[in-house]
Write an enzyme that holds these catalytic residues in place. Sequence first.
Site: not given
Length: 425
Positions: A237, A142, A265
């Site tokens: 990522d 994702y 994050k």
Amino acid sequence: MVANTEFFNRAKKFLPGGVNSPVRAFKAVKTPPIVIKKGEGPYLEDVEGNRYVDFLMSWGPLILGHKHPVVVEEVNRAVEGGLSFGLTNPYEIELAEEVVESVPSIGKVRFVNSGTEAVMSAIRLARGISGRKYIVKFEGCYHGHYDSVLVNAGSGVATFAIPGTPGIPDEIAKLTFVLPYNDSEAVRELFSKEGEKIAAVIVEPVAGNMGVVLPKEDFLKTLREETSKYGALLIFDEVITGFRLSLGGAQEYFKIEPDLTTLGKIVGGGMPVGAYGGQKAFMERVAPEGEIYQAGTLSGNPIAMAAGLATIRVLKNTKPYKLLEERTASFVERISKLLTEKGIAHSYNQIGSMFTIFFTDKKVENYKDATSSNLELFAKFFKNLLKNGILIPPSQFEAWFLSIAHEDKVLEESLERIEKAIKEL
Ligand SMILES: *Cc1c(COP(=O)(O)O)cnc(C)c1O
């Protein structure tokens, strides 16, 4: 006292599904969602006053636990100076210095407001640099909800079994090749046929969004070799793994450098922050230094930057990674033992302070393996845990996270509760 259900019913009147991000609705685990009042260290408290040991940790950002005093103090100091200027402030320069110093392949960095935005911008940059259109992603990874990467994605989309989503034109989806994670042969084969067309390969160097899946020995190396050979860019990522596996993320952990890195994050310390970076020659192509446009009214926001900066400084000063890894390994091993004693088929993947227990006896190496899990059993496990004061991600296809606030005594207390929940399965 207002009940969770009362709040949530009100939420459903005004927010689609009652939430601002789909998995929060707890649909996959068929459980009424909780509404959170506050967090403290490793604990969460809902609006009914129920306390939970939190292993969701806001989906990853809170490696220092909720409300770490150093972070709160720095944020308060920043607030005193004003909430937003839309002009450069010292916090964003200091955070940029920390990121460049920490992450091996980053020479310059641009801050944005989410992981999704970081990925979208990195892909545009890769397309701009290479002059090519196609990108490659891996099934179950994702990368946020940007059109080009919301095809065969994990997390919410896997949970709801939506194949991509309506609203993405075929013409856009067709520019993305999707391959199975950990399949080096498939990567070589695709590059031998289409290599000259490929702008970038984007990958979670450790997958966290089909549950935790580790890269096989040769997988990341193959990506590095094939992209270099064909003039495509390699994008790691690291929105989850950045500052999670080590200060330098997965690229430092595995000693493989991508061309571009996306962060999110932890880099925002709990505030809405994303970032993308790479060697200077690439990042100097970004406007206004270069011609590839990307902008943001609130990018580099002083409060958000202060939270990220304080978080990274605490990580740098305390270097908690070895301790976190040891604690996490022993914790998941003990949960696994409890499940084995109960005769429940499962396997687990763990690295650093992140792990997933899969309700399948398969060793999970890709999305197909992950989806062989018994989701009914997971839903029951989740529900029993919640009842016993343990919050884990409300989906089989997500990572549990430990923070430095999950000290031994918290984990002992958690194991007792987990044991009870497993007995009731
Ligand atoms: C969370 C996540 C994103 C998206 O970040 P948002 O801040 O939710 O937009 C992108 N990539 C990975 C690997 C993620 O885990």
